[in-house]
Structure formats: structure tokens, C-alpha cells
Design an enzyme around this catalytic site. Structure first.
Site, PDB file in Angstrom:
ATOM      1  N   LYS A 205       0.926  -1.244   0.082  1.00  0.00           N
ATOM      2  CA  LYS A 205      -0.053  -0.182   0.102  1.00  0.00           C
ATOM      3  C   LYS A 205       0.897   1.457  -0.089  1.00  0.00           C
ATOM      4  O   LYS A 205       0.687   2.113  -0.619  1.00  0.00           O
ATOM      5  CB  LYS A 205      -0.939   0.070   1.124  1.00  0.00           C
ATOM      6  CG  LYS A 205      -1.426   1.208   1.472  1.00  0.00           C
ATOM      7  CD  LYS A 205      -2.620   1.762   0.725  1.00  0.00           C
ATOM      8  CE  LYS A 205      -2.821   3.245   0.985  1.00  0.00           C
ATOM      9  NZ  LYS A 205      -3.685   4.002   0.118  1.00  0.00           N
ATOM     10  N   CYS A 259      -2.525  11.378   2.296  1.00  0.00           N
ATOM     11  CA  CYS A 259      -1.876  10.258   1.963  1.00  0.00           C
ATOM     12  C   CYS A 259      -0.523  10.213   1.501  1.00  0.00           C
ATOM     13  O   CYS A 259       0.462  10.080   1.956  1.00  0.00           O
ATOM     14  CB  CYS A 259      -2.875   9.369   0.894  1.00  0.00           C
ATOM     15  SG  CYS A 259      -4.393   8.887   1.833  1.00  0.00           S
TER      16      CYS A 259
HETATM   17  N1  LIG Z   1      -8.816   9.750   2.965  1.00  0.00           N
HETATM   18  C1  LIG Z   1      -8.343   9.090   1.945  1.00  0.00           C
HETATM   19  O1  LIG Z   1      -8.425   9.439   0.711  1.00  0.00           O
HETATM   20  C2  LIG Z   1      -7.690   7.762   2.346  1.00  0.00           C
HETATM   21  C3  LIG Z   1      -7.432   6.860   1.511  1.00  0.00           C
HETATM   22  C4  LIG Z   1      -7.114   5.709   1.791  1.00  0.00           C
HETATM   23  C5  LIG Z   1      -6.576   5.309   2.857  1.00  0.00           C
HETATM   24  N2  LIG Z   1      -6.780   6.041   3.963  1.00  0.00           N
HETATM   25  C6  LIG Z   1      -6.209   6.004   5.008  1.00  0.00           C
HETATM   26  O2  LIG Z   1      -7.647   5.585   6.025  1.00  0.00           O
HETATM   27  C7  LIG Z   1      -7.452   5.944   7.182  1.00  0.00           C
HETATM   28  C8  LIG Z   1      -8.497   6.883   7.737  1.00  0.00           C
HETATM   29  O3  LIG Z   1      -8.318   8.120   6.871  1.00  0.00           O
HETATM   30  P1  LIG Z   1      -9.682   9.095   6.679  1.00  0.00           P
HETATM   31  O4  LIG Z   1      -9.362   9.864   5.676  1.00  0.00           O
HETATM   32  O5  LIG Z   1     -10.951   8.335   6.722  1.00  0.00           O
HETATM   33  O6  LIG Z   1      -9.597   9.966   8.231  1.00  0.00           O
HETATM   34  P2  LIG Z   1     -10.834  10.919   8.903  1.00  0.00           P
HETATM   35  O7  LIG Z   1     -10.156  11.802   9.645  1.00  0.00           O
HETATM   36  O8  LIG Z   1     -11.663  11.334   7.674  1.00  0.00           O
HETATM   37  O9  LIG Z   1     -11.711   9.937   9.594  1.00  0.00           O
HETATM   38  C9  LIG Z   1     -11.166   8.937  10.841  1.00  0.00           C
HETATM   39  C10 LIG Z   1     -12.615   9.106  11.869  1.00  0.00           C
HETATM   40  O10 LIG Z   1     -11.895   8.313  13.027  1.00  0.00           O
HETATM   41  C11 LIG Z   1     -12.470   8.887  14.020  1.00  0.00           C
HETATM   42  N3  LIG Z   1     -11.609   8.150  15.234  1.00  0.00           N
HETATM   43  C12 LIG Z   1     -10.551   8.534  15.586  1.00  0.00           C
HETATM   44  N4  LIG Z   1     -10.156   7.609  16.530  1.00  0.00           N
HETATM   45  C13 LIG Z   1     -11.050   6.641  16.745  1.00  0.00           C
HETATM   46  C14 LIG Z   1     -11.320   5.296  17.643  1.00  0.00           C
HETATM   47  N5  LIG Z   1     -10.260   5.279  18.203  1.00  0.00           N
HETATM   48  N6  LIG Z   1     -12.424   4.745  17.348  1.00  0.00           N
HETATM   49  C15 LIG Z   1     -13.134   5.125  16.499  1.00  0.00           C
HETATM   50  N7  LIG Z   1     -13.183   6.269  15.695  1.00  0.00           N
HETATM   51  C16 LIG Z   1     -12.113   7.016  15.954  1.00  0.00           C
HETATM   52  C17 LIG Z   1     -12.436  10.401  13.831  1.00  0.00           C
HETATM   53  O11 LIG Z   1     -13.198  10.884  14.924  1.00  0.00           O
HETATM   54  C18 LIG Z   1     -12.770  10.555  12.405  1.00  0.00           C
HETATM   55  O12 LIG Z   1     -14.070  10.847  12.250  1.00  0.00           O
HETATM   56  C19 LIG Z   1      -5.868   6.571   7.673  1.00  0.00           C
HETATM   57  O13 LIG Z   1      -5.188   5.705   7.801  1.00  0.00           O
HETATM   58  C20 LIG Z   1      -5.705   7.160   5.847  1.00  0.00           C
HETATM   59  O14 LIG Z   1      -4.525   6.985   5.726  1.00  0.00           O
HETATM   60  C21 LIG Z   1      -7.315   7.322   3.623  1.00  0.00           C
HETATM   61  C1  LIG Z   2      -1.699   5.748  -5.736  1.00  0.00           C
HETATM   62  C2  LIG Z   2      -2.670   6.636  -5.639  1.00  0.00           C
HETATM   63  O1  LIG Z   2      -3.388   7.032  -6.821  1.00  0.00           O
HETATM   64  N1  LIG Z   2      -3.153   7.112  -4.431  1.00  0.00           N
HETATM   65  C3  LIG Z   2      -4.408   7.997  -4.322  1.00  0.00           C
HETATM   66  C4  LIG Z   2      -4.041   8.826  -3.306  1.00  0.00           C
HETATM   67  O2  LIG Z   2      -5.273   9.722  -3.199  1.00  0.00           O
HETATM   68  P1  LIG Z   2      -5.047  11.518  -3.469  1.00  0.00           P
HETATM   69  O3  LIG Z   2      -6.469  12.015  -3.318  1.00  0.00           O
HETATM   70  O4  LIG Z   2      -4.146  11.647  -2.188  1.00  0.00           O
HETATM   71  O5  LIG Z   2      -4.050  11.479  -4.727  1.00  0.00           O
HETATM   72  P2  LIG Z   2      -3.755  12.564  -5.761  1.00  0.00           P
HETATM   73  O6  LIG Z   2      -5.281  12.495  -6.694  1.00  0.00           O
HETATM   74  O7  LIG Z   2      -3.096  11.736  -6.698  1.00  0.00           O
HETATM   75  O8  LIG Z   2      -3.783  13.872  -5.085  1.00  0.00           O
HETATM   76  C5  LIG Z   2      -2.682  13.962  -4.283  1.00  0.00           C
HETATM   77  C6  LIG Z   2      -1.896  15.193  -4.431  1.00  0.00           C
HETATM   78  O9  LIG Z   2      -1.017  15.077  -5.627  1.00  0.00           O
HETATM   79  C7  LIG Z   2      -1.050  16.249  -6.429  1.00  0.00           C
HETATM   80  N2  LIG Z   2      -0.887  15.614  -7.822  1.00  0.00           N
HETATM   81  C8  LIG Z   2      -1.455  14.774  -8.385  1.00  0.00           C
HETATM   82  C9  LIG Z   2      -1.019  14.053  -9.420  1.00  0.00           C
HETATM   83  C10 LIG Z   2      -0.334  14.872 -10.455  1.00  0.00           C
HETATM   84  O10 LIG Z   2       0.019  14.409 -11.640  1.00  0.00           O
HETATM   85  N3  LIG Z   2       0.359  15.743  -9.963  1.00  0.00           N
HETATM   86  C11 LIG Z   2       0.298  16.306  -8.460  1.00  0.00           C
HETATM   87  O11 LIG Z   2       0.786  17.473  -8.211  1.00  0.00           O
HETATM   88  C12 LIG Z   2      -2.546  16.497  -6.434  1.00  0.00           C
HETATM   89  O12 LIG Z   2      -2.950  18.147  -6.762  1.00  0.00           O
HETATM   90  C13 LIG Z   2      -2.677  16.540  -4.800  1.00  0.00           C
HETATM   91  O13 LIG Z   2      -2.287  17.493  -4.138  1.00  0.00           O
HETATM   92  O14 LIG Z   2      -3.713   8.495  -1.968  1.00  0.00           O
HETATM   93  C14 LIG Z   2      -5.116   7.772  -1.335  1.00  0.00           C
HETATM   94  C15 LIG Z   2      -4.819   7.472   0.128  1.00  0.00           C
HETATM   95  O15 LIG Z   2      -3.921   6.544   0.314  1.00  0.00           O
HETATM   96  C16 LIG Z   2      -5.239   6.598  -2.320  1.00  0.00           C
HETATM   97  O16 LIG Z   2      -6.385   5.776  -1.672  1.00  0.00           O
HETATM   98  C17 LIG Z   2      -5.458   6.784  -3.761  1.00  0.00           C
HETATM   99  O17 LIG Z   2      -5.702   5.862  -4.553  1.00  0.00           O
END
Ligand SMILES: NC(=O)c1ccc[n+]([C@@H]2O[C@H](COP(=O)([O-])OP(=O)(O)OC[C@H]3O[C@@H](n4cnc5c(N)ncnc54)[C@H](O)[C@@H]3O)[C@@H](O)[C@H]2O)c1
Ligand SMILES: CC(=O)N[C@@H]1[C@@H](OP(=O)(O)OP(=O)(O)OC[C@H]2O[C@@H](n3ccc(=O)[nH]c3=O)[C@H](O)[C@@H]2O)O[C@H](CO)[C@@H](O)[C@@H]1O
Length: 431
Positions: A205, A259
Site C-alpha cells: 500500500k 496520504c
Molecule cells: N482519505 C483518504 O483518501 C484515504 C484513502 C486511503 C486510505 N486512507 C487511510 O484511512 C485511514 C482513515 O483516514 P480518513 O481519511 O478516513 O480519516 P478521517 O479523519 O476522515 O476519519 C477518521 C475518523 O475516525 C474517528 N476516530 C479517531 N479515533 C477513533 C477511535 N479510536 N475509534 C473510533 N473512531 C475514531 C475520527 O473521529 C474520524 O471521524 C487513514 O489511515 C488514512 O491514511 C485514507
Molecule cells: C496511488 C494513488 O493513486 N493513491 C491515491 C491517493 O489519493 P489522493 O487523493 O491523495 O491522490 P492524488 O489525486 O494523486 O492527489 C494527491 C496530491 O498530488 C497532486 N498531484 C496529483 C497528480 C499529479 O500528477 N500531480 C500532482 O501534483 C494533487 O494535486 C494532490 O495535491 O492516496 C489515497 C490514500 O492512500 C489512495 O487511496 C488513492 O488511490
């Protein structure tokens, strides 16, 4: 009886809880933040994600998804809590994962299954989460199942990607892996691949996001180099990408979100071998400085200038400002004012008294001093476009020109129509 308890109802937990509810499971979504719980109980989703409001409301109305401020006993626990980067320790802050582990440990029954979805540094499932769960007296692999199933959905396209993306699942033993595969198979249309242990899944990941961050750093470096030759980096990159084995990403104002700016650090937090990856991080972080340099170059001086920063969401059409490049740029410009920095002109050693106004049509955070578009633009010498919101593509250069005092547009994402803005008398620059 609850089939699944989801811990954390944010960007990942809520869509996941919703999709499991729609797949026929009885789901409880538990969040420690009472505001999140009360908002969802009013059938309001507390962040923007296309399509989520409707399907989350349907899931709650059908009572397949119940939103609670207390955790419940369930056959399956899925952890979707935040895993922020602790900048001072240069390490992942795994406090929420450990807390969720403790909570689940208090509820754990024989034959339960615990799945960690949060993004974590390698070994976290086994070395941080498992010991918390085993405080219950039950042993992972013997009495209950434990697996890592990282989430890879793209904000803005989560509902489709939840179903369509491939998955990697790594259990601490074969049975944990098989049970987790069976669970996700209920809605995942992509391939589900398994690993021999959770650490490989954690690593895979992080490698995905590290690849993207490093690739963007290359694009950003190419953009800075192309500028030295006075050529259009994006055209050059586009031409390069016609080769069957080349896929360079886009340059921009830096890399934001929860991320990409964080996960590369997780990968190597215990290692001395993070070289290319950490340099890439530094390049991406330095793009706000580069943007300020470009502004100084075009304006001659930043002293007493008025600059409108358009876009503080970390990317287009989302409301998430975590690690936002636009916000970083705005704060760095504002800091020059308070610190009295005047590096760009370096002529009189005076204070860069910059009036920075920020606008974003998708963000409603009251703490950010956002202003309406016209107020941000009025009297500005420069507009800096830092987020590619669809709404910004409709900006009228003629109207902006009437409001402004200057004619510089710095389009860091190449989101606008260069000819249209140049024809309207703008000095159009992009990264
Ligand atoms: N946001 C994304 O795009 C994305 C994509 C892939 C993976 N992730 C990963 O997923 C995880 C969650 O990210 P997110 O963006 O959903 O976070 P977020 O901050 O949007 O949501 C997390 C929620 O968890 C709650 N929380 C905190 N501690 C808790 C606990 N002990 N028990 C129950 N609830 C609790 C918070 O109040 C919050 O509402 C992170 O590790 C992140 O890196 C995020
Ligand atoms: C491998 C991958 O695809 N992972 C994704 C990523 O999601 P994300 O929303 O964070 O990703 P991006 O859309 O790439 O944006 C990030 C930032 O990069 C800037 N950017 C982007 C493309 C580019 O060519 N030039 C740039 O400058 C953009 O503006 C922004 O600031 O992580 C999530 C959590 O792990 C994953 O779940 C999700 O699959």
C-alpha cells in the site's frame, strides 16, 4: 446481532460502512467524535464525496447501518481511524490504532475477525494492534482472526473505486486471510490478492503512494528545469509520455492530502535507506517556495503586494484541506509579512507586507479566513490558482481583470485556457 462494527466514520470508514450495509450486513459505525455521530444521525454527511450522501442516507434509513458513539460487540471489527504523521518525531502517530485495538480488545469474543484498513507503517498490524487485542486474553490466529486490508480509493471517485479497485489482503494466518477475502468478495469487483503476512500488504500500500509522490516530484523537477530553457514542461512531458514505457505525472503547486505527503515517510521511518523517496518529498514540499519565487520574478517585488490564492482544498472538487499546497502557499506568504522576510527582492531589507486573500468554493472551514471570490480578487496584483476545481475553469478573465489591479495569473495546475487569459491581457504563467 451486529455483523460488523466499523471504527472511525471519516472519508474511509463511512463509505466502507455504507457499502457493507448495502451488501446485506448489519453494520454499526462507531466514531469517537460526537459531532460526526450527531451529523450523520441527521442524515448529513460531514464531508463532500460524490454519491455518498444518498447511499449513506439509504443505509441509515434501512437500519442496516446504525451510527453510534459507543462501540459494540460484533463478529467483525474494521478499523478506519486516522494515522497522521508526527512531524516532530518523524513517525506515524499510531495512537488511534492502539486506542481502537484497546476498545476492540474489551469487546472481543472467540472467533471474531479484526481487520485494519488504516494506512500504517510496515509491522503495525502485528506489533502495535495485535498486542492491544491480545490484552483480552484471546490469542490472534488461535482464538480470533486478524488481517490488514489497506484502502486505495481515490477521493472524488470513492464509491466506484470501493467496488472496482483491486485489493491486497494479508492475514496473520491462512484462516484470517481467507475469512477477510470472503468478506470483501461480497462487494469487490476487482481482483483480491493475498499476501503471506500483514507486513507485505502494509508495504505494498505504501509503495503505491510512494510511487505516485516520487513520480510527481520528477514532474516538478522537470517543470523547474524546463522553465530554465523557457519551454512548456507540460507539453514536453506529454510528448515523453507517448513512449510505451513512460508515464510521467503532472507538475503542480506541491502534493497534498492525507496520504501522498505522509505515506512515503511511513515506509522508511525505521530505515536509513530512504534516499530517493525523501528527496522526492522535499522537492514536492519545496514547490510553495518555487511558486513564491515565480511570483517575485513576475511582480518584481512582493512588498506591499496583494495576492489572491484560489484553492485551499488539496485537489479539485474535494473539501479536504489536509496538507493543502494552496493553504501552505498562503500561510508562507503571510508568514513573510509577520517575519519581515524580503528574500525575493532582497534590495531594501524591508518587510514584505503582503495582503494574501484566500478563496475556495468547495471548502467551508470557518477557521481559514476564506473570503468570497470577488473580495479575494478585488485589487489583487496576482491570482494564484492552486486547486483545479471545475468551478475555477469557468472563471471569466474579463471579469477578473476588471476587479484586479494587476494582470498576473499564476496557474499552478495548468487548469485554465492560456489563450483566453492571454487574449484578455493577462500575463499568464503556469508551473
Ligand atoms: N482519505 C483518504 O483518501 C484515504 C484513502 C486511503 C486510505 N486512507 C487511510 O484511512 C485511514 C482513515 O483516514 P480518513 O481519511 O478516513 O480519516 P478521517 O479523519 O476522515 O476519519 C477518521 C475518523 O475516525 C474517528 N476516530 C479517531 N479515533 C477513533 C477511535 N479510536 N475509534 C473510533 N473512531 C475514531 C475520527 O473521529 C474520524 O471521524 C487513514 O489511515 C488514512 O491514511 C485514507
Ligand atoms: C496511488 C494513488 O493513486 N493513491 C491515491 C491517493 O489519493 P489522493 O487523493 O491523495 O491522490 P492524488 O489525486 O494523486 O492527489 C494527491 C496530491 O498530488 C497532486 N498531484 C496529483 C497528480 C499529479 O500528477 N500531480 C500532482 O501534483 C494533487 O494535486 C494532490 O495535491 O492516496 C489515497 C490514500 O492512500 C489512495 O487511496 C488513492 O488511490
Amino acid at each position: 446481532m451486529t455483523d460488523i462494527c466499523i471504527h472511525g466514520l471519516g472519508y474511509i470508514g463511512l463509505p466502507t460502512a455504507t457499502i457493507f450495509a448495502h451488501s446485506g450486513y448489519d453494520v454499526v459505525g462507531f466514531d469517537t467524535n460526537p459531532e460526526v455521530v450527531s451529523t450523520l444521525r441527521r442524515r448529513e454527511v460531514h464531508f463532500d464525496e460524490p454519491g455518498l450522501q444518498q447511499i449513506a442516507t439509504e443505509a441509515i434509513d434501512s437500519e442496516r447501518l446504525k451510527v453510534k458513539s459507543e462501540p459494540v460487540s460484533a463478529d467483525i471489527h474494521i478499523i478506519c481511524v486516522p494515522t497522521p504523521f508526527d512531524d516532530t518525531k518523524k513517525q506515524a502517530d499510531l495512537g488511534n490504532v492502539a486506542a481502537a485495538g484497546r476498545t476492540i480488545g474489551n469487546l472481543l469474543k472467540e472467533d471474531d475477525l479484526v481487520i485494519l484498513e488504516s494506512t500504517v507503517p510496515p509491522t503495525t498490524t502485528e506489533e502495535v494492534l495485535q498486542p492491544q487485542l491480545e490484552k483480552s486474553g484471546l490469542v490472534a490466529g488461535r482464538d480470533f482472526g486478524l488481517a490488514h486490508c489497506p484502502e486505495t480509493v481515490l477521493p472524488g471517485n470513492m464509491i466506484a473505486e470501493l467496488r472496482e479497485n483491486d485489493r491486497v489482503i494479508g492475514g496473520i494466518d491462512r484462516r484470517s486471510t481467507e475469512r477477510t477475502v470472503e468478506l470483501y468478495d461480497s462487494f469487490v469487483e476487482g481482483e483480491i490478492r493475498t499476501t503471506e503476512n500483514p507486513t507485505t500488504a502494509e508495504f505494498a500500500k505504501l509503495a503505491q503512494n510512494t510511487f505516485r509522490d516520487t513520480n510527481i516530484a520528477l514532474a516538478n523537477e522537470l517543470a523547474m528545469l524546463a522553465d530554465e530553457y523557457d519551454i512548456d514542461s507540460r507539453k514536453a512531458i506529454q510528448l515523453s509520455n507517448h513512449h510505451p514505457r513512460v508515464n510521467i505525472h503532472h507538475p503542480g503547486p506541491g502534493v497534498g492530502g492525507h496520504c501522498l505527503p505522509v505515506d512515503p515517510w511511513f515506509l522508511g521511518q525505521e530505515s536509513n535507506n530512504l534516499n530517493l523517496v525523501s528527496t522526492a518529498r522535499e522537492i514536492n514540499d519545496s514547490m510553495s517556495n518555487y511558486t513564491i519565487e515565480l511570483l517575485g520574478e513576475e511582480l518584481g517585488t512582493l512588498s506591499n503586494s496583494r495576492i489572491a490564492v484560489l484553492g485551499v482544498a488539496y485537489k479539485g472538487n474535494v473539501d479536504d484541506t489536509r496538507n493543502s499546497p494552496g493553504l501552505k502557499l498562503a500561510r508562507e506568504l503571510q508568514a513573510r509579512k509577520s517575519l519581515g522576510v524580503n528574500e525575493v527582492t532582497a534590495t531594501d531589507g524591508g518587510i514584505d507586507d503582503i495582503d494574501v486573500r484566500i478563496h475556495d468554493p468547495c471548502v467551508s472551514d470557518q477557521t481559514l479566513d476564506l473570503v468570497p471570490l470577488d473580495e479575494a480578487v478585488r485589487g489583487a496584483e496576482a491570482l494564484v490558482l492552486t486547486t483545479d476545481h471545475t468551478e475555477y475553469a469557468q472563471l471569466s478573465p474579463t471579469r477578473m481583470s476588471k476587479l484586479m489591479d494587476g494582470n498576473l495569473i499564476l496557474d499552478t495546475m495548468a487548469h485554465l485556457n492560456k489563450n483566453e487569459w492571454s487574449d484578455a491581457g493577462f500575463n499568464y504563467r503556469q508551473i
